[in-house]
Design a protein around this motif. Structure first.
Motif, PDB file in Angstrom:
ATOM      1  N   ASN A  28       0.862  -1.172   0.000  1.00 30.39           N
ATOM      2  CA  ASN A  28       0.000   0.000   0.000  1.00 30.39           C
ATOM      3  C   ASN A  28       0.900   1.225   0.000  1.00 30.39           C
ATOM      4  OD1 ASN A  28      -2.590  -1.380   0.363  1.00 30.39           O
ATOM      5  ND2 ASN A  28      -1.699  -1.993   2.321  1.00 30.39           N
ATOM      6  N   ILE A  29       0.578   2.171  -0.838  1.00 30.25           N
ATOM      7  CA  ILE A  29       1.346   3.409  -0.937  1.00 30.25           C
ATOM      8  C   ILE A  29       0.482   4.514  -0.356  1.00 30.25           C
ATOM      9  CG2 ILE A  29       2.386   5.075  -2.514  1.00 30.25           C
ATOM     10  CD1 ILE A  29       2.773   2.730  -4.482  1.00 30.25           C
ATOM     11  N   ASP A  30       1.037   5.235   0.617  1.00 28.27           N
ATOM     12  CA  ASP A  30       0.291   6.365   1.176  1.00 28.27           C
ATOM     13  C   ASP A  30       1.256   7.453   1.621  1.00 28.27           C
ATOM     14  OD1 ASP A  30       1.327   5.357   3.543  1.00 28.27           O
ATOM     15  OD2 ASP A  30      -0.566   5.388   4.611  1.00 28.27           O
ATOM     16  N   ALA A  31       0.697   8.491   2.162  1.00 28.72           N
ATOM     17  CA  ALA A  31       1.458   9.646   2.642  1.00 28.72           C
ATOM     18  C   ALA A  31       2.352  10.224   1.536  1.00 28.72           C
ATOM     19  CB  ALA A  31       2.276   9.272   3.882  1.00 28.72           C
ATOM     20  N   VAL A  32       1.841  10.235   0.317  1.00 29.19           N
ATOM     21  CA  VAL A  32       2.602  10.753  -0.817  1.00 29.19           C
ATOM     22  C   VAL A  32       2.644  12.267  -0.742  1.00 29.19           C
ATOM     23  CG1 VAL A  32       2.717  10.918  -3.337  1.00 29.19           C
ATOM     24  CG2 VAL A  32       1.902   8.806  -2.256  1.00 29.19           C
ATOM     25  N   GLU A  33       3.848  12.818  -0.854  1.00 32.70           N
ATOM     26  CA  GLU A  33       4.005  14.272  -0.860  1.00 32.70           C
ATOM     27  C   GLU A  33       4.994  14.657  -1.952  1.00 32.70           C
ATOM     28  OE1 GLU A  33       5.462  17.498   2.339  1.00 32.70           O
ATOM     29  OE2 GLU A  33       3.795  16.211   2.975  1.00 32.70           O
ATOM     30  N   HIS A  34       4.669  15.715  -2.673  1.00 34.60           N
ATOM     31  CA  HIS A  34       5.467  16.209  -3.788  1.00 34.60           C
ATOM     32  C   HIS A  34       6.449  17.266  -3.285  1.00 34.60           C
ATOM     33  CE1 HIS A  34       5.874  18.854  -7.449  1.00 34.60           C
ATOM     34  NE2 HIS A  34       6.286  17.688  -7.889  1.00 34.60           N
ATOM     35  N   HIS A  35       7.703  17.182  -3.728  1.00 35.70           N
ATOM     36  CA  HIS A  35       8.761  18.140  -3.361  1.00 35.70           C
ATOM     37  C   HIS A  35       9.532  18.497  -4.637  1.00 35.70           C
ATOM     38  CE1 HIS A  35       8.150  16.560   0.755  1.00 35.70           C
ATOM     39  NE2 HIS A  35       8.235  15.364   0.196  1.00 35.70           N
ATOM     40  N   ALA A  36       9.058  19.454  -5.397  1.00 33.67           N
ATOM     41  CA  ALA A  36       9.702  19.833  -6.666  1.00 33.67           C
ATOM     42  C   ALA A  36       9.846  18.599  -7.558  1.00 33.67           C
ATOM     43  CB  ALA A  36      11.021  20.551  -6.433  1.00 33.67           C
ATOM     44  N   ASP A  37      11.082  18.169  -7.875  1.00 38.95           N
ATOM     45  CA  ASP A  37      11.287  17.004  -8.745  1.00 38.95           C
ATOM     46  C   ASP A  37      11.268  15.677  -7.983  1.00 38.95           C
ATOM     47  OD1 ASP A  37      11.516  18.671 -10.927  1.00 38.95           O
ATOM     48  OD2 ASP A  37      13.706  18.707 -10.887  1.00 38.95           O
ATOM     49  N   TRP A  38      11.067  15.717  -6.693  1.00 37.46           N
ATOM     50  CA  TRP A  38      11.094  14.524  -5.838  1.00 37.46           C
ATOM     51  C   TRP A  38       9.741  14.305  -5.181  1.00 37.46           C
ATOM     52  CZ3 TRP A  38      15.349  11.343  -4.130  1.00 37.46           C
ATOM     53  CH2 TRP A  38      16.519  11.555  -4.866  1.00 37.46           C
ATOM     54  N   GLU A  48       5.136  -5.006   7.630  1.00 37.60           N
ATOM     55  CA  GLU A  48       6.330  -4.481   6.969  1.00 37.60           C
ATOM     56  C   GLU A  48       6.113  -3.030   6.558  1.00 37.60           C
ATOM     57  OE1 GLU A  48       9.361  -5.750   3.382  1.00 37.60           O
ATOM     58  OE2 GLU A  48       7.740  -7.093   3.966  1.00 37.60           O
ATOM     59  N   ARG A  49       7.105  -2.192   6.858  1.00 40.27           N
ATOM     60  CA  ARG A  49       7.022  -0.759   6.567  1.00 40.27           C
ATOM     61  C   ARG A  49       8.330  -0.276   5.940  1.00 40.27           C
ATOM     62  NH1 ARG A  49       2.517  -1.568   8.143  1.00 40.27           N
ATOM     63  NH2 ARG A  49       1.448  -0.970  10.014  1.00 40.27           N
ATOM     64  N   HIS A  50       8.204   0.582   4.935  1.00 39.71           N
ATOM     65  CA  HIS A  50       9.368   1.235   4.330  1.00 39.71           C
ATOM     66  C   HIS A  50       8.949   2.666   3.994  1.00 39.71           C
ATOM     67  CE1 HIS A  50      11.256  -2.650   3.885  1.00 39.71           C
ATOM     68  NE2 HIS A  50      10.175  -3.090   3.262  1.00 39.71           N
ATOM     69  N   VAL A  51       9.929   3.523   3.861  1.00 37.71           N
ATOM     70  CA  VAL A  51       9.693   4.893   3.408  1.00 37.71           C
ATOM     71  C   VAL A  51      10.643   5.156   2.244  1.00 37.71           C
ATOM     72  CG1 VAL A  51       8.815   5.760   5.599  1.00 37.71           C
ATOM     73  CG2 VAL A  51      11.265   5.808   5.172  1.00 37.71           C
ATOM     74  N   ARG A  52      10.260   6.101   1.405  1.00 34.69           N
ATOM     75  CA  ARG A  52      11.024   6.313   0.184  1.00 34.69           C
ATOM     76  C   ARG A  52      11.001   7.787  -0.203  1.00 34.69           C
ATOM     77  NH1 ARG A  52       9.599   2.145  -4.259  1.00 34.69           N
ATOM     78  NH2 ARG A  52      11.173   1.060  -3.091  1.00 34.69           N
ATOM     79  N   ALA A  53      12.146   8.261  -0.691  1.00 34.54           N
ATOM     80  CA  ALA A  53      12.259   9.546  -1.373  1.00 34.54           C
ATOM     81  C   ALA A  53      12.698   9.196  -2.787  1.00 34.54           C
ATOM     82  CB  ALA A  53      13.289  10.442  -0.687  1.00 34.54           C
ATOM     83  N   LEU A  54      12.022   9.741  -3.797  1.00 32.15           N
ATOM     84  CA  LEU A  54      12.339   9.325  -5.159  1.00 32.15           C
ATOM     85  C   LEU A  54      12.260  10.463  -6.153  1.00 32.15           C
ATOM     86  CD1 LEU A  54       9.540   8.878  -7.071  1.00 32.15           C
ATOM     87  CD2 LEU A  54       9.177   7.180  -5.301  1.00 32.15           C
ATOM     88  N   GLU A  55      13.046  10.295  -7.209  1.00 31.78           N
ATOM     89  CA  GLU A  55      13.046  11.222  -8.343  1.00 31.78           C
ATOM     90  C   GLU A  55      12.693  10.410  -9.580  1.00 31.78           C
ATOM     91  OE1 GLU A  55      14.115  11.957 -11.413  1.00 31.78           O
ATOM     92  OE2 GLU A  55      15.216  13.823 -11.435  1.00 31.78           O
ATOM     93  N   GLN A  56      11.590  10.778 -10.233  1.00 31.88           N
ATOM     94  CA  GLN A  56      11.148  10.059 -11.428  1.00 31.88           C
ATOM     95  C   GLN A  56      10.887  11.012 -12.580  1.00 31.88           C
ATOM     96  OE1 GLN A  56       7.655   8.076 -10.025  1.00 31.88           O
ATOM     97  NE2 GLN A  56       6.346   9.844 -10.357  1.00 31.88           N
ATOM     98  N   ARG A  57      11.409  12.208 -12.476  1.00 26.10           N
ATOM     99  CA  ARG A  57      11.137  13.221 -13.479  1.00 26.10           C
ATOM    100  C   ARG A  57      12.199  13.296 -14.577  1.00 26.10           C
ATOM    101  NH1 ARG A  57       8.996  19.190 -12.058  1.00 26.10           N
ATOM    102  NH2 ARG A  57       8.531  19.777 -14.189  1.00 26.10           N
ATOM    103  N   SER A  58      13.439  12.931 -14.274  1.00 17.72           N
ATOM    104  CA  SER A  58      14.530  13.102 -15.236  1.00 17.72           C
ATOM    105  C   SER A  58      14.432  12.174 -16.438  1.00 17.72           C
ATOM    106  CB  SER A  58      15.875  12.905 -14.541  1.00 17.72           C
ATOM    107  OG  SER A  58      16.094  13.937 -13.604  1.00 17.72           O
ATOM    108  N   TYR A  59      13.860  10.970 -16.242  1.00 14.23           N
ATOM    109  CA  TYR A  59      13.732   9.989 -17.317  1.00 14.23           C
ATOM    110  C   TYR A  59      12.329   9.407 -17.277  1.00 14.23           C
ATOM    111  CZ  TYR A  59      18.815  10.212 -17.250  1.00 14.23           C
ATOM    112  OH  TYR A  59      20.110  10.646 -17.283  1.00 14.23           O
ATOM    113  N   SER A  60      11.766   9.135 -18.432  1.00 15.71           N
ATOM    114  CA  SER A  60      10.405   8.586 -18.478  1.00 15.71           C
ATOM    115  C   SER A  60      10.363   7.119 -18.061  1.00 15.71           C
ATOM    116  CB  SER A  60       9.820   8.736 -19.882  1.00 15.71           C
ATOM    117  OG  SER A  60      10.587   7.993 -20.815  1.00 15.71           O
ATOM    118  N   ASP A  61      11.498   6.418 -18.146  1.00 10.03           N
ATOM    119  CA  ASP A  61      11.511   4.986 -17.848  1.00 10.03           C
ATOM    120  C   ASP A  61      12.372   4.612 -16.638  1.00 10.03           C
ATOM    121  OD1 ASP A  61      14.004   5.541 -18.896  1.00 10.03           O
ATOM    122  OD2 ASP A  61      14.018   3.855 -20.292  1.00 10.03           O
ATOM    123  N   THR A  62      12.845   5.608 -15.893  1.00  7.03           N
ATOM    124  CA  THR A  62      13.789   5.345 -14.804  1.00  7.03           C
ATOM    125  C   THR A  62      13.431   6.141 -13.560  1.00  7.03           C
ATOM    126  OG1 THR A  62      15.524   4.962 -16.431  1.00  7.03           O
ATOM    127  CG2 THR A  62      16.244   5.364 -14.178  1.00  7.03           C
TER     128      THR A  62
END
Length: 183
Positions: A28-38, A48-62
Motif C-alpha cells: 500500500n502506498i500512502d502519505a505521498v508528498e510532492h517536493h519539486a522534482d522529488w 512491513e514498513r518502508h519509506v522512500r524519497a524518489l526522483e522520477q522526473r529526469s527519465y520517463s523509464d527510470t
C-alpha cells in the motif's frame, strides 16, 4: 480530497505505484508528498514498513530512490528501477559492478551496484550500496545535480543524471516518516 485535486494527483500516484519492486508490488502506498522534482511516501504491507524519497522526473523509464525501514532508519539504501517493457521470467541478481555517484562537482562516492530482476516485473533494479551513506545524503541534500556512472564492463559505462531539486525536503520527510513509524 476534492475530485480536482485527485485528478491532478492520479497520474503521480499511478507512476509511483510502478516504482515498487515486484516483491513489494502489493504494498500500500500512502502519505505521498510532492517536493519539486522529488516525492516522499510510505509503503506498507502487513507489519512491513518502508519509506522512500524518489526522483522520477529526469527519465520517463527510470526512477531513482533512497529508501529506509523503521528500526534501521540510519541505514538507507539506494535503488534505481528501469522499465524494460518485458515481464521478467525469473528473479535473479544478474551482475554486480562498481558505481560512482557525484553530486554537483563535489567528491565521488564509490560503491557497488547489483543488477536485479524480479519475476513478474516489467523492469529491472539496480540496488546500490555506498560505504559513507551519511556523507552521500548530506551531499544530496545540498546539491543540485546527481550524476551516476555505472561500470557495466571494462570501458563500458552507463551515465545518468538526476535532478536534486526537492531532494532535501523529500529526504527530510523520509527520515521523519521512518522515525515516526519506528517510534
Amino acid at each position: 480530497m476534492s475530485p480536482t485535486v485527485l485528478r491532478r494527483l492520479l497520474p503521480t500516484l499511478l507512476a509511483l505505484a510502478v516504482t515498487v519492486p515486484a516483491q513489494a508490488g502489493r504494498y500500500n502506498i500512502d502519505a505521498v508528498e510532492h517536493h519539486a522534482d522529488w516525492h516522499s511516501l510510505r509503503l506498507t504491507l502487513g507489519e512491513e514498513r518502508h519509506v522512500r524519497a524518489l526522483e522520477q522526473r529526469s527519465y520517463s523509464d527510470t526512477v531513482f530512490s533512497v529508501n529506509a525501514s523503521p528500526g534501521a532508519c540510519d541505514r538507507p539504501w539506494w535503488e534505481m528501477r528501469v522499465e524494460l517493457d518485458e515481464v521478467q521470467a525469473e528473479s535473479a541478481t544478474v551482475n554486480r559492478v562498481q558505481a560512482d555517484l557525484l553530486v554537483d562537482e563535489d567528491r565521488v562516492h564509490t560503491g557497488q551496484a547489483a543488477f536485479i530482476t524480479e519475476r513478474g516485473n516489467s523492469g529491472f533494479y539496480v540496488r546500490f550500496s555506498f560505504p559513507d551513506s551519511e556523507a552521500l545524503l548530506a551531499d544530496m541534500r545540498t546539491g543540485e545535480i546527481l550524476r551516476l556512472r555505472i561500470h557495466r564492463a571494462e570501458g563500458d559505462y552507463w551515465f545518468l543524471v538526476f535532478s536534486l531539486e526537492g531532494a532535501e525536503a523529500a529526504l527530510a520527510r523520509m527520515q521523519r516518516l521512518c522515525g515516526d513509524a519506528a517510534g
